[in-house]
Design a protein around this motif. Structure first.
Motif, PDB file in Angstrom:
ATOM      1  N   LEU A   1      -3.784  -0.234  -6.660  1.00  0.00           N
ATOM      2  CA  LEU A   1      -3.167   0.925  -6.010  1.00  0.00           C
ATOM      3  C   LEU A   1      -2.356   1.752  -7.003  1.00  0.00           C
ATOM      4  CD1 LEU A   1      -1.945  -0.828  -2.744  1.00  0.00           C
ATOM      5  CD2 LEU A   1      -3.826   0.812  -2.938  1.00  0.00           C
ATOM      6  N   ASN A   2      -1.568   1.085  -7.835  1.00  0.00           N
ATOM      7  CA  ASN A   2      -0.729   1.812  -8.796  1.00  0.00           C
ATOM      8  C   ASN A   2      -1.565   2.563  -9.818  1.00  0.00           C
ATOM      9  OD1 ASN A   2       2.271   1.399  -8.410  1.00  0.00           O
ATOM     10  ND2 ASN A   2       1.607  -0.723  -8.272  1.00  0.00           N
ATOM     11  N   TRP A   3      -2.540   1.861 -10.395  1.00  0.00           N
ATOM     12  CA  TRP A   3      -3.368   2.512 -11.413  1.00  0.00           C
ATOM     13  C   TRP A   3      -4.338   3.506 -10.789  1.00  0.00           C
ATOM     14  CZ3 TRP A   3      -1.791   2.740 -16.080  1.00  0.00           C
ATOM     15  CH2 TRP A   3      -1.070   1.688 -16.633  1.00  0.00           C
ATOM     16  N   GLY A   4      -4.807   3.202  -9.576  1.00  0.00           N
ATOM     17  CA  GLY A   4      -5.669   4.149  -8.873  1.00  0.00           C
ATOM     18  C   GLY A   4      -4.939   5.444  -8.596  1.00  0.00           C
TER      19      GLY A   4
ATOM     20  N   MET B   1       5.954  16.148  -2.183  1.00  0.00           N
ATOM     21  CA  MET B   1       7.087  15.972  -1.276  1.00  0.00           C
ATOM     22  C   MET B   1       6.671  15.221  -0.013  1.00  0.00           C
ATOM     23  SD  MET B   1       9.300  18.834   0.781  1.00  0.00           S
ATOM     24  CE  MET B   1       7.972  18.949   1.996  1.00  0.00           C
ATOM     25  N   ILE B   2       5.520  15.591   0.544  1.00  0.00           N
ATOM     26  CA  ILE B   2       5.028  14.948   1.765  1.00  0.00           C
ATOM     27  C   ILE B   2       4.778  13.458   1.521  1.00  0.00           C
ATOM     28  CG2 ILE B   2       3.087  14.841   3.364  1.00  0.00           C
ATOM     29  CD1 ILE B   2       2.859  17.913   3.024  1.00  0.00           C
ATOM     30  N   VAL B   3       4.175  13.139   0.387  1.00  0.00           N
ATOM     31  CA  VAL B   3       3.919  11.731   0.042  1.00  0.00           C
ATOM     32  C   VAL B   3       5.231  10.952  -0.043  1.00  0.00           C
ATOM     33  CG1 VAL B   3       3.090  10.179  -1.766  1.00  0.00           C
ATOM     34  CG2 VAL B   3       1.738  12.180  -1.135  1.00  0.00           C
ATOM     35  N   ALA B   4       6.228  11.537  -0.715  1.00  0.00           N
ATOM     36  CA  ALA B   4       7.525  10.865  -0.870  1.00  0.00           C
ATOM     37  C   ALA B   4       8.215  10.657   0.475  1.00  0.00           C
ATOM     38  CB  ALA B   4       8.419  11.667  -1.808  1.00  0.00           C
ATOM     39  N   LEU B   5       8.117  11.643   1.371  1.00  0.00           N
ATOM     40  CA  LEU B   5       8.750  11.521   2.689  1.00  0.00           C
ATOM     41  C   LEU B   5       8.067  10.451   3.533  1.00  0.00           C
ATOM     42  CD1 LEU B   5       9.472  15.247   3.662  1.00  0.00           C
ATOM     43  CD2 LEU B   5      11.139  13.464   3.059  1.00  0.00           C
ATOM     44  N   LEU B   6       6.746  10.369   3.455  1.00  0.00           N
ATOM     45  CA  LEU B   6       6.023   9.324   4.179  1.00  0.00           C
ATOM     46  C   LEU B   6       6.422   7.935   3.678  1.00  0.00           C
ATOM     47  CD1 LEU B   6       2.433  10.899   4.411  1.00  0.00           C
ATOM     48  CD2 LEU B   6       4.054  10.541   6.300  1.00  0.00           C
TER      49      LEU B   6
ATOM     50  N   LEU C   1       0.828  -1.208   0.000  1.00  0.00           N
ATOM     51  CA  LEU C   1       0.000   0.000   0.000  1.00  0.00           C
ATOM     52  C   LEU C   1       0.864   1.259   0.000  1.00  0.00           C
ATOM     53  CD1 LEU C   1      -2.910   1.277   0.424  1.00  0.00           C
ATOM     54  CD2 LEU C   1      -2.377   1.224   2.862  1.00  0.00           C
ATOM     55  N   ILE C   2       1.824   1.325   0.904  1.00  0.00           N
ATOM     56  CA  ILE C   2       2.653   2.529   1.037  1.00  0.00           C
ATOM     57  C   ILE C   2       3.594   2.705  -0.153  1.00  0.00           C
ATOM     58  CG2 ILE C   2       4.398   3.693   2.449  1.00  0.00           C
ATOM     59  CD1 ILE C   2       1.613   3.617   3.708  1.00  0.00           C
ATOM     60  N   VAL C   3       4.248   1.625  -0.560  1.00  0.00           N
ATOM     61  CA  VAL C   3       5.203   1.727  -1.676  1.00  0.00           C
ATOM     62  C   VAL C   3       4.489   2.102  -2.974  1.00  0.00           C
ATOM     63  CG1 VAL C   3       6.792   0.424  -3.146  1.00  0.00           C
ATOM     64  CG2 VAL C   3       6.916   0.185  -0.667  1.00  0.00           C
ATOM     65  N   SER C   4       3.333   1.488  -3.233  1.00  0.00           N
ATOM     66  CA  SER C   4       2.603   1.758  -4.482  1.00  0.00           C
ATOM     67  C   SER C   4       2.068   3.187  -4.527  1.00  0.00           C
ATOM     68  CB  SER C   4       1.452   0.763  -4.651  1.00  0.00           C
ATOM     69  OG  SER C   4       1.924  -0.558  -4.736  1.00  0.00           O
ATOM     70  N   LEU C   5       1.355   3.594  -3.476  1.00  0.00           N
ATOM     71  CA  LEU C   5       0.800   4.950  -3.465  1.00  0.00           C
ATOM     72  C   LEU C   5       1.906   5.999  -3.361  1.00  0.00           C
ATOM     73  CD1 LEU C   5      -2.424   4.615  -1.272  1.00  0.00           C
ATOM     74  CD2 LEU C   5      -2.212   4.645  -3.759  1.00  0.00           C
ATOM     75  N   GLY C   6       2.958   5.684  -2.602  1.00  0.00           N
ATOM     76  CA  GLY C   6       4.085   6.613  -2.522  1.00  0.00           C
ATOM     77  C   GLY C   6       4.730   6.845  -3.875  1.00  0.00           C
TER      78      GLY C   6
ATOM     79  N   PHE D   1       8.378   4.998   5.948  1.00  0.00           N
ATOM     80  CA  PHE D   1       7.818   3.663   6.152  1.00  0.00           C
ATOM     81  C   PHE D   1       8.747   2.592   5.582  1.00  0.00           C
ATOM     82  CE2 PHE D   1       5.258  -0.032   5.252  1.00  0.00           C
ATOM     83  CZ  PHE D   1       4.506  -0.164   6.412  1.00  0.00           C
ATOM     84  N   THR D   2       9.310   2.851   4.405  1.00  0.00           N
ATOM     85  CA  THR D   2      10.234   1.896   3.791  1.00  0.00           C
ATOM     86  C   THR D   2      11.442   1.678   4.694  1.00  0.00           C
ATOM     87  OG1 THR D   2       9.545   2.562   1.572  1.00  0.00           O
ATOM     88  CG2 THR D   2      11.649   1.428   1.749  1.00  0.00           C
ATOM     89  N   TRP D   3      11.975   2.749   5.261  1.00  0.00           N
ATOM     90  CA  TRP D   3      13.128   2.689   6.165  1.00  0.00           C
ATOM     91  C   TRP D   3      12.825   1.786   7.363  1.00  0.00           C
ATOM     92  CZ3 TRP D   3      17.929   5.422   6.280  1.00  0.00           C
ATOM     93  CH2 TRP D   3      18.611   5.351   7.486  1.00  0.00           C
ATOM     94  N   ILE D   4      11.623   1.918   7.905  1.00  0.00           N
ATOM     95  CA  ILE D   4      11.278   1.205   9.138  1.00  0.00           C
ATOM     96  C   ILE D   4      10.842  -0.233   8.882  1.00  0.00           C
ATOM     97  CG2 ILE D   4       9.681   1.173  11.107  1.00  0.00           C
ATOM     98  CD1 ILE D   4       9.563   4.254  10.868  1.00  0.00           C
ATOM     99  N   ARG D   5      10.083  -0.471   7.827  1.00  0.00           N
ATOM    100  CA  ARG D   5       9.359  -1.736   7.690  1.00  0.00           C
ATOM    101  C   ARG D   5       9.795  -2.692   6.584  1.00  0.00           C
ATOM    102  NH1 ARG D   5       6.891  -3.470  12.154  1.00  0.00           N
ATOM    103  NH2 ARG D   5       5.659  -1.836  13.143  1.00  0.00           N
ATOM    104  N   LEU D   6      10.374  -2.188   5.515  1.00  0.00           N
ATOM    105  CA  LEU D   6      10.607  -3.078   4.365  1.00  0.00           C
ATOM    106  C   LEU D   6      11.882  -3.892   4.531  1.00  0.00           C
ATOM    107  CD1 LEU D   6       9.723  -3.961   1.486  1.00  0.00           C
ATOM    108  CD2 LEU D   6      11.258  -2.186   0.612  1.00  0.00           C
ATOM    109  N   PRO D   7      11.796  -5.233   4.534  1.00  0.00           N
ATOM    110  CA  PRO D   7      12.997  -6.074   4.541  1.00  0.00           C
ATOM    111  C   PRO D   7      13.558  -6.199   3.128  1.00  0.00           C
ATOM    112  CG  PRO D   7      11.059  -7.454   4.576  1.00  0.00           C
ATOM    113  CD  PRO D   7      10.560  -6.025   4.584  1.00  0.00           C
ATOM    114  N   GLU D   8      14.836  -6.524   3.038  1.00  0.00           N
ATOM    115  CA  GLU D   8      15.433  -6.739   1.716  1.00  0.00           C
ATOM    116  C   GLU D   8      14.988  -8.094   1.169  1.00  0.00           C
ATOM    117  OE1 GLU D   8      16.419  -6.233  -1.459  1.00  0.00           O
ATOM    118  OE2 GLU D   8      17.568  -4.658  -0.437  1.00  0.00           O
ATOM    119  N   THR D   9      14.662  -8.146  -0.116  1.00  0.00           N
ATOM    120  CA  THR D   9      14.230  -9.401  -0.754  1.00  0.00           C
ATOM    121  C   THR D   9      15.232  -9.898  -1.787  1.00  0.00           C
ATOM    122  OG1 THR D   9      12.956  -8.166  -2.407  1.00  0.00           O
ATOM    123  CG2 THR D   9      11.795  -8.842  -0.412  1.00  0.00           C
ATOM    124  N   LYS D  10      16.281  -9.145  -2.024  1.00  0.00           N
ATOM    125  CA  LYS D  10      17.277  -9.507  -3.042  1.00  0.00           C
ATOM    126  C   LYS D  10      17.910 -10.863  -2.736  1.00  0.00           C
ATOM    127  CE  LYS D  10      21.396  -7.938  -2.614  1.00  0.00           C
ATOM    128  NZ  LYS D  10      22.614  -7.094  -2.524  1.00  0.00           N
TER     129      LYS D  10
END
Length: 489
Positions: free
Chosen positions: A414-417, A442-447, A281-286, A451-460
């Protein structure tokens, strides 16, 4: 960097079947990019077509307000159609398979292109809008089905890079569309309808290539329980029996941990899916609401007030767009998804902040208009470095096999919306907020960055089952990879 990446690709034992399968699939996103880019430069000519059609029917010119509405609708209706199309991803992917579904929905592209071509001859802007709506249905389906197919046929160490090729193809389509829309090419009063129909060429090419490519081995084994067919498809894709055996075992292990059937209700109730759902949700809308789509859809109009050759600056945007998707392709398996997303989001936020300042004082210091163009290029490059490509495929990596089709449909919604909302609201927002509209981006990008900094694990470099296991642990709360938690590494 490029030479190292090429050596890495060679060492990965690529087969002709794998490469053909990937390229055959991404032809769909090339079509989408083409119809994203070609509507920009000839805007005035198509608006004049709207006006002439209206005058022929009502013996008077269309009002400026109605014309603005019709043009905004024409631009955004594709994204609305994509929003609707996303709803069919799970049914198609699970019922007909990944590859076959791509071939089925390709028919919508053919119908949409034919309708757009027929709009001029029929003297009906409604046919043009309908054509973009039908094409939009294709967009919503194929931008989910492509990453789903690509990730399931790709080896783990190349999964992200190959998924990025979907965005590379999309960016290439945008550039081709921008070029085709130039007045010196096909963006003329006489040729604009033909320009809109040229996506028929890649659409028909896909019907020639993709039927000879194998179905997703994961779909065959986990969804259909057809191990022999899965093994045969995997052997064609990998070319080496030892690679096939190890990968089949990994798939069987994933199948053992996977719920056989997940409904939409189960998807949103399952505890292990909650964190991935929020991440998607956050990555797509961001990604979609941080300003890039406004630039792609309206860059010519943005530049027109300040430059005589605005269309060629739009061409520059398309070139930068393609260049940095290629950079992302080479970096994806080296830097990882997390680092590229963080770098992209923070860079987009900075670009939007500076854009606000520059646009606010531009009437006092006209010389800053060149800096504004540079900022547009920088924002475009930041978007394609990470948020652009990753937002389309990250859902496929965060969910197990049974939840993956619904996750991709959700991601597509989410992406197309986001694209639809921004395409529809950006013109009025620009009139109301002026330069300060970029502060919203800018606010959307910072949010999204936070969230990415705090929650997203690496999948590589991690298997699907390994990633899913991380979210299954601790009652659905991911245990962050110790090497990536709260860091860029």
């Amino acid at each position: 960097m490029v030479l190292t990446s090429i050596l890495f690709l060679r060492q990965s034992h690529l087969t002709a079947t794998l490469v053909t399968s990937i390229l055959g699939a991404v032809i769909g996103s090339l079509q989408i990019g083409y119809h994203t880019g070609n509507i920009n430069a000839p805007a005035k000519i198509i608006e004049e077509f709207f006006n002439n059609t209206w005058r022929a029917r009502h013996n008077q010119s269309i009002s400026d307000h109605s014309l603005t509405f019709l043009w905004s609708l024409s631009v955004s209706i594709k994204d609305f159609g994509a929003l609707l199309g996303s709803l069919g991803v799970k049914y198609l992917a699970d019922s007909y398979g990944r590859r076959n579904s791509i071939l089925i929905v390709n028919g919508l592209s053919v119908v949409g292109a034919c309708l757009m071509f027929a709009s001029k001859a029929s003297e009906s802007f409604e046919v043009l809008i309908l054509g973009r709506l039908v094409f939009g249905l294709f967009c919503g389906l194929v931008m989910s089905l492509n990453p789903l197919y690509i990730q399931e046929v790709s080896p783990t160490n190349l999964r992200g890079a190959f998924a990025t090729l979907n965005q590379v193809s999309f960016a290439a389509g945008i550039l081709v569309g921008v070029v085709a829309g130039l007045e010196i090419v096909l963006g003329t009063e006489h040729d604009w309808a033909m320009m809109l129909s040229l996506s028929l060429i890649p659409a028909l090419t896909q019907y020639v290539i993709l039927p000879f490519c194998p179905e997703s081995p994961r779909y065959l084994l986990i969804n259909r329980q057809e191990e022999i067919k899965a093994k045969s498809a995997l052997l064609r894709l990998r070319g080496r029996a030892e690679n096939v055996f190890a990968e089949l075992e990994e798939m069987k292990e994933e199948a053992a941990h996977t719920q056989s059937h997940v409904t939409i209700q189960d998807f949103f109730k399952k505890r292990s899916y909650r964190q991935p759902i929020i991440i998607v949700l956050i990555v797509s809308l961001g990604s979609q609401l941080s300003g890039f789509n406004a630039i792609i859809n309206y860059s010519t109009k943005m530049f027109q007030a300040k430059f005589d050759q605005a269309k060629y600056l739009t061409l520059g945007v398309g070139t930068v767009n393609l260049t940095f998707t290629l950079v992302a392709f080479f970096l994806m398996e080296r830097a990882g998804r997390r680092r590229l997303l963080l770098t992209g989001f923070i860079s987009i936020a900075v670009c939007n902040l500076i854009m606000t300042v520059v646009d606010s004082v531009l009437h006092l210091v006209p010389e800053l208009r060149s800096l504004q163009v540079l900022l547009v290029f920088c924002l475009t490059s930041a978007y394609e470095l990470g948020p652009g490509p990753i937002s389309w495929f990250i859902a496929a990596e965060l969910f197990d096999q049974s939840g993956r089709p619904i996750a991709m449909a959700f991601s597509s919604l989410l992406n197309w919306g986001g694209k639809f909302v921004l395409a529809l609201l950006f013109p009025p927002l620009l009139k109301i907020c002026g330069a300060y509209v970029y502060l919203l981006f800018m606010i959307v990008a910072l949010l999204a960055f936070t969230f990415t900094w705090i929650r997203l694990p690496e999948t590589k470099g991690r298997t699907f089952d390994d990633i899913a296991e991380e979210f299954r642990g601790a009652e659905g709360i991911p245990l962050h990879n110790k090497t990536v938690f709260n860091t860029f590494t």
